[in-house]
Design a protein around this motif. Sequence first.
Motif, PDB file in Angstrom:
ATOM      1  N   SER A   1       0.833  -1.198   0.000  1.00  0.00           N
ATOM      2  CA  SER A   1       0.000   0.000   0.000  1.00  0.00           C
ATOM      3  C   SER A   1       0.866   1.244   0.000  1.00  0.00           C
ATOM      4  O   SER A   1       0.607   2.208  -0.700  1.00  0.00           O
ATOM      5  CB  SER A   1      -0.929   0.009   1.207  1.00  0.00           C
ATOM      6  OG  SER A   1      -1.895  -0.990   1.031  1.00  0.00           O
ATOM      7  N   GLY A   2       1.944   1.163   0.747  1.00  0.00           N
ATOM      8  CA  GLY A   2       2.878   2.274   0.762  1.00  0.00           C
ATOM      9  C   GLY A   2       3.446   2.525  -0.618  1.00  0.00           C
ATOM     10  O   GLY A   2       3.482   3.652  -1.089  1.00  0.00           O
ATOM     11  N   ASP A   3       3.863   1.465  -1.297  1.00  0.00           N
ATOM     12  CA  ASP A   3       4.405   1.608  -2.636  1.00  0.00           C
ATOM     13  C   ASP A   3       3.381   2.205  -3.587  1.00  0.00           C
ATOM     14  O   ASP A   3       3.676   3.128  -4.343  1.00  0.00           O
ATOM     15  CB  ASP A   3       4.848   0.235  -3.167  1.00  0.00           C
ATOM     16  CG  ASP A   3       6.169  -0.203  -2.543  1.00  0.00           C
ATOM     17  OD1 ASP A   3       6.774   0.616  -1.840  1.00  0.00           O
ATOM     18  OD2 ASP A   3       6.557  -1.356  -2.764  1.00  0.00           O
ATOM     19  N   VAL A   4       2.187   1.650  -3.540  1.00  0.00           N
ATOM     20  CA  VAL A   4       1.138   2.134  -4.441  1.00  0.00           C
ATOM     21  C   VAL A   4       0.915   3.621  -4.221  1.00  0.00           C
ATOM     22  O   VAL A   4       0.861   4.408  -5.168  1.00  0.00           O
ATOM     23  CB  VAL A   4      -0.176   1.339  -4.233  1.00  0.00           C
ATOM     24  CG1 VAL A   4      -1.338   2.022  -4.952  1.00  0.00           C
ATOM     25  CG2 VAL A   4      -0.011  -0.087  -4.725  1.00  0.00           C
ATOM     26  N   GLY A   5       0.803   3.985  -2.959  1.00  0.00           N
ATOM     27  CA  GLY A   5       0.559   5.389  -2.641  1.00  0.00           C
ATOM     28  C   GLY A   5       1.699   6.277  -3.086  1.00  0.00           C
ATOM     29  O   GLY A   5       1.483   7.350  -3.658  1.00  0.00           O
ATOM     30  N   LYS A   6       2.900   5.826  -2.851  1.00  0.00           N
ATOM     31  CA  LYS A   6       4.078   6.621  -3.203  1.00  0.00           C
ATOM     32  C   LYS A   6       4.164   6.799  -4.721  1.00  0.00           C
ATOM     33  O   LYS A   6       4.385   7.900  -5.225  1.00  0.00           O
ATOM     34  CB  LYS A   6       5.322   5.876  -2.664  1.00  0.00           C
ATOM     35  CG  LYS A   6       6.582   6.691  -2.595  1.00  0.00           C
ATOM     36  CD  LYS A   6       7.574   6.041  -1.626  1.00  0.00           C
ATOM     37  CE  LYS A   6       8.997   6.430  -1.955  1.00  0.00           C
ATOM     38  NZ  LYS A   6       9.652   5.579  -2.953  1.00  0.00           N
ATOM     39  N   ILE A   7       3.971   5.724  -5.412  1.00  0.00           N
ATOM     40  CA  ILE A   7       4.067   5.784  -6.885  1.00  0.00           C
ATOM     41  C   ILE A   7       2.965   6.684  -7.434  1.00  0.00           C
ATOM     42  O   ILE A   7       3.206   7.514  -8.317  1.00  0.00           O
ATOM     43  CB  ILE A   7       3.949   4.363  -7.488  1.00  0.00           C
ATOM     44  CG1 ILE A   7       5.137   3.515  -7.050  1.00  0.00           C
ATOM     45  CG2 ILE A   7       3.881   4.432  -9.010  1.00  0.00           C
ATOM     46  CD1 ILE A   7       4.893   2.020  -7.186  1.00  0.00           C
ATOM     47  N   ALA A   8       1.759   6.509  -6.905  1.00  0.00           N
ATOM     48  CA  ALA A   8       0.638   7.324  -7.377  1.00  0.00           C
ATOM     49  C   ALA A   8       0.917   8.805  -7.138  1.00  0.00           C
ATOM     50  O   ALA A   8       0.696   9.644  -8.022  1.00  0.00           O
ATOM     51  CB  ALA A   8      -0.653   6.894  -6.671  1.00  0.00           C
ATOM     52  N   ALA A   9       1.439   9.107  -5.962  1.00  0.00           N
ATOM     53  CA  ALA A   9       1.737  10.507  -5.632  1.00  0.00           C
ATOM     54  C   ALA A   9       2.813  11.060  -6.561  1.00  0.00           C
ATOM     55  O   ALA A   9       2.692  12.164  -7.096  1.00  0.00           O
ATOM     56  CB  ALA A   9       2.185  10.605  -4.185  1.00  0.00           C
TER      57      ALA A   9
ATOM     58  N   ARG B   1       3.519  10.149  -9.517  1.00  0.00           N
ATOM     59  CA  ARG B   1       3.039  10.277 -10.895  1.00  0.00           C
ATOM     60  C   ARG B   1       1.852  11.236 -10.998  1.00  0.00           C
ATOM     61  O   ARG B   1       1.328  11.464 -12.095  1.00  0.00           O
ATOM     62  CB  ARG B   1       2.673   8.910 -11.465  1.00  0.00           C
ATOM     63  CG  ARG B   1       3.875   7.960 -11.556  1.00  0.00           C
ATOM     64  CD  ARG B   1       3.569   6.749 -12.414  1.00  0.00           C
ATOM     65  NE  ARG B   1       3.295   7.153 -13.771  1.00  0.00           N
ATOM     66  CZ  ARG B   1       2.202   6.824 -14.462  1.00  0.00           C
ATOM     67  NH1 ARG B   1       1.282   6.083 -13.910  1.00  0.00           N
ATOM     68  NH2 ARG B   1       2.028   7.258 -15.682  1.00  0.00           N
ATOM     69  N   GLY B   2       1.402  11.762  -9.882  1.00  0.00           N
ATOM     70  CA  GLY B   2       0.294  12.717  -9.926  1.00  0.00           C
ATOM     71  C   GLY B   2      -1.060  12.074 -10.142  1.00  0.00           C
ATOM     72  O   GLY B   2      -1.980  12.698 -10.654  1.00  0.00           O
ATOM     73  N   LEU B   3      -1.198  10.830  -9.754  1.00  0.00           N
ATOM     74  CA  LEU B   3      -2.490  10.152  -9.897  1.00  0.00           C
ATOM     75  C   LEU B   3      -3.378  10.435  -8.699  1.00  0.00           C
ATOM     76  O   LEU B   3      -2.927  10.367  -7.556  1.00  0.00           O
ATOM     77  CB  LEU B   3      -2.282   8.633 -10.016  1.00  0.00           C
ATOM     78  CG  LEU B   3      -1.605   8.112 -11.284  1.00  0.00           C
ATOM     79  CD1 LEU B   3      -1.324   6.617 -11.152  1.00  0.00           C
ATOM     80  CD2 LEU B   3      -2.457   8.379 -12.519  1.00  0.00           C
TER      81      LEU B   3
END
Lengths: 675, 675
Positions: B39-47, B49-51
């Motif tokens: 979840s941390g990874d998903v959130g970090k990547i999304a942030a 990339r501006g998602l």
Amino acid sequence: MSITRRELLQGAAIGGAGLVVGKVAFGGDATTTGDTALSGDVGKIAAERGLLDEDVIHAVKTFVAPGKPSMDSHLLFASGGHSGQILVMGVPSMKLMKVIAVFTPEPWQGHGYGADSSDLVMAAGTSAEGGAVSASRPKLGWGDTHHPALSETGGEYDGRWIYINDRANGRIAMVDLRDFKTKQIFDVPNLETSHGGCFVTQNSDYVHISTMQPTLTDRSKAESLITDYKNVMRGYSTFMAINQTTGRMEQERSFQIELPPYTQDLADSGKLVSDGYAFINSFNTEMAFGGNMEGRPPMEVGASKNDFDMMHIINWKLAEQVIKDGKFEMINGMRVIRLDVAVAEGVLHFVPEPKSPHGVDVSPDGNYLCVGGKLDPHVTIFGFDKILAAIESKDYEKLDEFGVPVLKFDSCVAGRVEVGLGPLHTQYDDKGYGYISLFLDSAVAKFSLGEPYFSGEEAFKLVDTLKVNYNVGHLVAMEGDTVKPDGKYLVALNKWSIDRFPVVGTLKPQNFQLIDLTGEKMELLSDTPIGIGEPHYVQSIRTERIKSWEVYPAGTNPLTMELDPNAVADGGQRVERTGTTVEAWMTVMRSQFMPDTLHVTKGDKVIVHLTNVEETPDATHGFAIPRYNINVSLDPGECATVEFIADAEGAFAMYCTEFCSALHLEMQGWMLVSV
Amino acid sequence: MSITRRELLQGAAIGGAGLVVGKVAFGGDATTTGDTALSGDVGKIAAERGLLDEDVIHAVKTFVAPGKPSMDSHLLFASGGHSGQILVMGVPSMKLMKVIAVFTPEPWQGHGYGADSSDLVMAAGTSAEGGAVSASRPKLGWGDTHHPALSETGGEYDGRWIYINDRANGRIAMVDLRDFKTKQIFDVPNLETSHGGCFVTQNSDYVHISTMQPTLTDRSKAESLITDYKNVMRGYSTFMAINQTTGRMEQERSFQIELPPYTQDLADSGKLVSDGYAFINSFNTEMAFGGNMEGRPPMEVGASKNDFDMMHIINWKLAEQVIKDGKFEMINGMRVIRLDVAVAEGVLHFVPEPKSPHGVDVSPDGNYLCVGGKLDPHVTIFGFDKILAAIESKDYEKLDEFGVPVLKFDSCVAGRVEVGLGPLHTQYDDKGYGYISLFLDSAVAKFSLGEPYFSGEEAFKLVDTLKVNYNVGHLVAMEGDTVKPDGKYLVALNKWSIDRFPVVGTLKPQNFQLIDLTGEKMELLSDTPIGIGEPHYVQSIRTERIKSWEVYPAGTNPLTMELDPNAVADGGQRVERTGTTVEAWMTVMRSQFMPDTLHVTKGDKVIVHLTNVEETPDATHGFAIPRYNINVSLDPGECATVEFIADAEGAFAMYCTEFCSALHLEMQGWMLVSV
């Protein structure tokens, strides 16, 4: 709610695993979804769809949100192989943005279906000298695009033009990236075929192309290929001079260097320290030509006997001087430096390279040349500094049978790395790593370069391998052909896809696999089928470097990019008859052609000048005449002319082929051809 | 670790928002990523990339994991518009699986570049009668595909064939879904153009096509279109009989029904209760024909005067009987039921429909016909039961000027829903909802049907509207044209994309927007550029219904799908000369042609029979002859024949155009043409 989220974040921190969820983690304001509900939704959806944790990561790494085009940070320009076109795709979405029509007629773009702007380009792309023109074959109707080459300034892409070669017929085309249209197809004299020899020099002075199969120098003596191959066949390295304003290739400023009749294959331009040099791989230094039912070995055997083939090192700045000194012959309109002159003047050297190589790829700093000899499990890394020293000290192993000095292999090699089976093509990232495709292993290997990137034990080392699916040909790293690669992503161009996509016929798509380069280990992100064509080589460019027009200035002829003399605005529409010629100046706009009726006598020459007077982006119209093979695409502001003989009688419903407005279907007129 | 996760889950439950993270939430075993790190990874990547949160949801809803092709649950078959082809795409990935070559030559697939199997199809697709054949135009070289029609059994797709019309030249093509290749192009007599009239009857007895612009019945009197439009122009509704074994259209069992010279537009087949009927929209019942520089109004004005146009109701089972009774005339090889006979026999009725309609779309149960009158803000929903009753009771408003009985509008309408501006085309889900595109509003409206789906206040109600980007034409819901739609997804076919993608030239792509139908409200998931062609109509099919071959039985001719008499296996290769004809039987396999050398005299007729003897899926080879415009694609097992006059002298490097093996580049031979 925010308190709960904070508590959760703290809880996660206590848990020690760095769990971060909710608004902060998911970046930005979620107006339609609750903070904490989100993770639940994501998990539920992923589970329902059968996505693993890593799939979710990859989804989030590759998704381009609707309406956020800038999330596609890079564009790929892929050759379309024997489709004859160029494919433009976004990265990381991997979606197909456009197929640019180049060598093959394409009606959606009005390429080769009656518009003068494209018909003239295609007609000029067939020279009678090449033996192509006959009654049954007045012009070449397709191409086999292999190697796209974006224009460069200082070794970086400048977004102005792209060049691409036709492997089938030895031609080269230029596309203007202001409107993404093909402006020139040049049928290169003395070349019958070409392959991977297409590159642009670091300031776009020249676009280079070389023969693939050598050319029979006297086409009236075909059987001499069998009896006297060595003497009647020749290769040619071609430097087509680029006009710096128009991007067009100019024959009169171009030149060729005659080469031995080996098969010249992939090539690359020197850059920075090696600027002024060109490097061309070769294979079939055995000069085999098949004959598997005539007692000779097939090419696959005959051309694989030597342990080493010859990398060609061409000093093209020196060649420019040789040309300036008049030491050339004019052959079929091209200035050619003969092989003996090239040798005598020091324009051409060879260095042995492991057998049957496919790639020679120059590193970002210009000093390393990585060669994948596809029948050798190593990547061989030549040092340009070493090559230069060997040339200067005449450190020759021998002269080859054509008199070309062959540098000593050991003097020129900086390093070798055992990477795996079938190494083909190397791309570079921004950290001093090379990535090489392994055809037989269906894998990509990551290895380190030497100084100044890595030294000692860290240099020339295999650091990672990733399986790909399947039979990978070339690779492309983001801006990986330039002096400043971006790293970030790598795309593997897999030739076979086998079980990776739904089966849609006996002809399967290629598979572009997107790979994340940001971590220590390469990570496969996504598969993408290529539904049209067979890409061979790809260049990638940062999206922001492309400054395409959206609308032409009113009345622009796309061929000249200037005001067309026959463009009209409202009020200028008319029809004139002169003898048996009917000439119309027509405006095109939502939702009518004006004039919308043409009265013609069978046998008349009909000339229609079409001006799309729209100024709105995307307000493209088409102009088709059923049964006449005519379809023109008129982008906003565009002017084009159609000319034909009205040799079929009847009533023909001319219509707009581009859905342009709510009354698009009413955008039609009649051409009435009476006897 | 798992304890921490459980604690977190409990914590979330206490928070009340149902937070679920980790292994359970993300569905499946994560071998490379830790439970809570994810979840941390998903959130970090999304942030990074501006998602937004919703973007993450959409990413997870649309991602197709590499190597899991079945996650694309549906395939789209989209017309390619004036590219002349069909596009096949996956849903929800929206990736382009294949461009099927239909009306336009396409060299990657070897379509129209020398192989008999495709050249014969294209040549047969041009009838001299249609006025197309001349010295400068021996055959039609492109098409404007509009409406694909998948074959059906019992109103469901059976995955056997797909048909598509050529709007430009009034033709129809058949593609076999065993190999995704075009097997037949039929130049329909008495049609010069066609549009949306392509559909298949519910058991694939017929494929229907009608005229768009009416046909000038005597092509030698073109100017009579101006002076006598009403009498010299006619429309034709065409029922092409389908051979149930081959899928081919058979002219001798087909028939046409003469229609008034309105513009016949979209059409649909009756199904279940309405099986045996066909419904065709029309516009331009004003019979305008433009003349904007001759004192007449342009079509867009002239064709929009009447408040109502006429929906055509055709009883084709009755028409079959009329034909059987011999009440037809043979016109240009087609059996035609004249207009007066059609009226007298009860084959044809009209019902008024709001002006300038675009879609008439039959609901899954066959009882509702939704019409979008694009200059009226309503969807008008006719009841087939009401229409049938009106026909039976001769509940006529009037006879139109051609004597066709016009049913009373009010007697036939089941409901009307105000949906917005520019309603065009309706698709259906599995829950009794219709989805209609709104061109002028750039939106999709969701509305409810009546009994048995909804009753009382719940019926015929607007329930949701979603903005789309931009200028939406047609829609496709999954299997939304069948008796059992899947719901799930809707795709909006937007004509304009404007600012939705990186700018890649003055010609912008269309934009396919994927919409989630599973919730109460429609939800936009993704944008997809269409990089080639301009799709008009799309049909979708469950991927599992497609049972494509991967490999042909050895020596198959794709045209006959049977063993080609000239196929050879190893040992059968040979070259024979008879007079001035050189005939070769050649095998094609990794990595050689055998024989690999052809000796020819200039002017010889050369016939090459090529058999790809590979049995491995994806082991496709090409066969190109430079300068001769020849390129054949030979899928595994395929046999094709090339025939040409060797009218250019020289040495031509025949080669494989499909990267087939590590020694692909060595897969070449020489054709030596001596004087």
